[in-house]
Design an enzyme around this catalytic site. Structure first.
Site, mmCIF file in Angstrom:
data_model
loop_
_atom_site.group_PDB
_atom_site.id
_atom_site.type_symbol
_atom_site.label_atom_id
_atom_site.label_comp_id
_atom_site.label_asym_id
_atom_site.label_seq_id
_atom_site.Cartn_x
_atom_site.Cartn_y
_atom_site.Cartn_z
ATOM 1 N N GLU A 105 -19.133 -49.350 51.194
ATOM 2 C CA GLU A 105 -18.371 -48.205 51.680
ATOM 3 C C GLU A 105 -18.515 -48.144 53.202
ATOM 4 O O GLU A 105 -17.540 -48.256 53.941
ATOM 5 C CB GLU A 105 -18.876 -46.917 51.035
ATOM 6 C CG GLU A 105 -18.140 -45.669 51.508
ATOM 7 C CD GLU A 105 -18.659 -44.396 50.875
ATOM 8 O OE1 GLU A 105 -17.993 -43.358 51.035
ATOM 9 O OE2 GLU A 105 -19.735 -44.424 50.223
ATOM 10 N N HIS A 112 -22.583 -47.915 44.335
ATOM 11 C CA HIS A 112 -21.939 -47.641 45.622
ATOM 12 C C HIS A 112 -22.317 -48.773 46.578
ATOM 13 O O HIS A 112 -23.506 -48.952 46.887
ATOM 14 C CB HIS A 112 -22.450 -46.328 46.217
ATOM 15 C CG HIS A 112 -21.870 -45.089 45.593
ATOM 16 N ND1 HIS A 112 -22.153 -44.696 44.313
ATOM 17 C CD2 HIS A 112 -21.032 -44.153 46.127
ATOM 18 C CE1 HIS A 112 -21.515 -43.559 44.059
ATOM 19 N NE2 HIS A 112 -20.834 -43.211 45.131
ATOM 20 N N HIS A 170 -14.278 -42.584 39.635
ATOM 21 C CA HIS A 170 -15.293 -42.338 40.673
ATOM 22 C C HIS A 170 -15.131 -40.933 41.240
ATOM 23 O O HIS A 170 -14.346 -40.704 42.169
ATOM 24 C CB HIS A 170 -15.166 -43.384 41.793
ATOM 25 C CG HIS A 170 -16.310 -43.351 42.773
ATOM 26 N ND1 HIS A 170 -17.155 -44.416 42.961
ATOM 27 C CD2 HIS A 170 -16.742 -42.385 43.611
ATOM 28 C CE1 HIS A 170 -18.052 -44.115 43.876
ATOM 29 N NE2 HIS A 170 -17.818 -42.870 44.291
ATOM 30 N N HIS A 172 -16.304 -48.063 45.886
ATOM 31 C CA HIS A 172 -15.690 -48.234 47.212
ATOM 32 C C HIS A 172 -15.449 -49.729 47.486
ATOM 33 O O HIS A 172 -14.392 -50.238 47.220
ATOM 34 C CB HIS A 172 -16.519 -47.567 48.312
ATOM 35 C CG HIS A 172 -16.743 -46.108 48.096
ATOM 36 N ND1 HIS A 172 -15.759 -45.169 48.330
ATOM 37 C CD2 HIS A 172 -17.823 -45.419 47.642
ATOM 38 C CE1 HIS A 172 -16.234 -43.966 48.039
ATOM 39 N NE2 HIS A 172 -17.470 -44.092 47.601
ATOM 40 N N HIS A 205 -17.789 -37.303 41.839
ATOM 41 C CA HIS A 205 -19.123 -36.725 41.726
ATOM 42 C C HIS A 205 -19.042 -35.277 41.250
ATOM 43 O O HIS A 205 -18.312 -34.470 41.838
ATOM 44 C CB HIS A 205 -19.840 -36.780 43.074
ATOM 45 C CG HIS A 205 -20.143 -38.171 43.539
ATOM 46 N ND1 HIS A 205 -21.369 -38.763 43.377
ATOM 47 C CD2 HIS A 205 -19.361 -39.095 44.163
ATOM 48 C CE1 HIS A 205 -21.343 -39.990 43.881
ATOM 49 N NE2 HIS A 205 -20.125 -40.219 44.366
ATOM 50 N N ASP A 207 -13.605 -38.916 44.635
ATOM 51 C CA ASP A 207 -14.958 -38.949 45.171
ATOM 52 C C ASP A 207 -15.599 -37.554 45.166
ATOM 53 O O ASP A 207 -16.364 -37.228 44.279
ATOM 54 C CB ASP A 207 -14.963 -39.572 46.573
ATOM 55 C CG ASP A 207 -16.318 -40.152 46.948
ATOM 56 O OD1 ASP A 207 -17.217 -40.189 46.095
ATOM 57 O OD2 ASP A 207 -16.477 -40.590 48.102
#
Length: 448
Positions: A300, A297, A98, A321, A100, A378
């Protein structure tokens, strides 16, 4: 490991590369790159576990053994490193699921393209830019997402920049000791044509989401070749733009042989009912029908109900998450039984306010319950972090052990979106890295 011993290992790698790269040998899978870079550059870019084999592999029989002088030199380097204070010759091999792409860009690259394209930025140096983009204290998730407004206009719409950030991402992960990573991004947020609305207040251009995926895939593949990190990509739907989602799943289908392995739903989870927007639901239905892997997602900052929607309606295979899942005990127990994988981002959860210090982090519950989860960065650009940040945080503040790190990385490999044969190869690589033997041979030791 001390800087001195690290330099010794790098030097040993350079010599081993010079002596042996052209000949078949036990290092070959780690060292062959097919690049024009110098051996010093290759060695400097690679994590230590990719420069030398593990102890259990050093003395394995080979049909083409290394020249004896090189063996002596390598062993000499290891001996010196082991005698250095604080040395640890065998850093773990990490799996990251995970992260980005647009949250993992080098500040220097942002500055370069800002100047090249004549787009103003709020800083003139990489250090100043990092301080402005980065976070030092918790912000809300919407405030965090606003950080992207500073720099995304510099990258979006630029073919050269998009390919470069993909390539540099792989280099970054190689330096962190990652052996396999799945990186995610929204093709539409990097495009300026065939996308409505056009993001980041760009003028309309000629770079489509389709070409964005091609460019990112090229950059990732070149990075994989040059840095020895296996990398795949995940394409993101955005919660606030359900009209993009069917296009995203079609791109997943088109590029599934060119790094793309899954679809994701990202963005502002506080947007009420966004998991149920028809565009997202239809895209995930098509993903299921077409055999496209799925992650979402959820949980979270949203409630456990958002996780339930992701599982039951979007039919996700992993949860991004997922911290608030533990607030619904029945749902949590069900997902434990189903071996659902949680993509945990500890440092991110602190800075986005998803976890409140003073309360028990969900990852502690995951650890204690032997849940299936991974540790991830992340958005390391914004969080001023590396993967080591998350491992150090959980080790220092939450009592995580080296054995738990091994367990969770093996589970991450098993929960990756690789084809089964490649997944098995990855799991075998980790077992050899951690225990010096394949899974079948270590079963008696009750390793995960």
């Amino acid at each position: 490991m001390s800087p001195c011993s690290l330099d010794l290992l790098r030097a040993g790698a350079c010599r081993a590369l010079r002596d042996d790269l052209e000949e078949p040998n036990p290092f070959h899978a780690y060292l062959s790159t097919g690049t024009k870079r110098t051996y010093e550059e290759i060695a400097a870019a690679r994590p230590l576990h990719m420069l030398f084999p593990l102890p259990g592999m050093l003395f394995q029989p080979s049909s083409a053994p290394l020249p004896l002088p090189t063996w002596f030199f390598v062993l000499q380097i290891f001996t010196q490193a082991l005698l250095s204070p604080g040395s640890h010759c065998w850093p773990a091999s990490w799996v990251e699921l995970h992260v980005h792409l647009d949250g993992a860009i080098k500040p220097e690259t942002i500055l370069y393209y800002g100047r090249l394209r004549g787009i103003s930025l709020p800083a003139d140096t990489a250090e100043e830019l990092q301080d402005i983009i980065g976070m030092d204290k918790p912000l809300s998730l919407p405030e965090f997402l606003a950080k992207f407004n500073y720099y995304m206009p510099v990258i979006a719409g630029c073919r050269e920049a998009i390919k470069r950030i993909a390539y540099e991402f792989v280099e970054m992960k190689a330096k962190e000791g990652v052996v396999y990573v799945e990186v995610r991004y929204s093709p539409h947020l990097l495009a300026n044509s065939n996308v409505k609305p056009i993001p980041w207040n760009q003028a309309e251009g000629d770079l489509t989401p389709d070409e964005v995926v091609a460019l990112v895939s090229q950059g990732l593949q070149e990075g994989e070749r040059d840095f020895g990190v296996k990398v795949r990509s995940i394409l993101c739907c955005m919660r606030h733009e359900p009209s993009w989602s069917l296009d995203v799943v079609e791109l997943c289908k088109k590029y599934r042989q060119q790094t793309v392995v899954a679809i994701d739903l990202a963005g502002d989870e506080t947007l009420e009912g966004s998991s149920l927007f028809p565009g997202h639901v239809e895209a995930y239905q098509e993903a299921v029908k077409s055999g496209i892997h799925r992650t979402v997602h959820a949980g979270e900052v949203g409630s456990a109900e958002v996780v339930k929607e992701a599982v039951d309606i979007l039919r996700t295979e992993r949860v991004g998450h997922g911290y608030h899942t533990v607030e619904d005990e029945a749902l949590y127990k069900r997902l434990l039984q189903e071996n659902m994988h949680f993509e945990v981002c500890p440092w991110s959860s602190y800075l986005t306010g998803a976890w409140k210090p003073g309360t028990e982090h969900a990852v502690i519950r995951f650890k204690n319950d032997k849940a299936n989860y991974s540790l991830n960065t992340d958005d390391p650009l914004i969080f001023k972090s590396s993967l080591d940040t998350d491992y150090q945080m959980t080790k220092r503040d939450m009592g995580f052990t080296e054995e738990e790190f091994k367990r969770l990385n093996i589970n991450a490999a098993k929960s990756s979106f690789l084809p089964e044969e490649e997944k098995k190869e990855l799991v075998d690589l980790l077992y050899k890295a951690y225990y010096g033997m394949p899974p079948s041979a270590s079963a008696a030791g009750q390793h995960p």
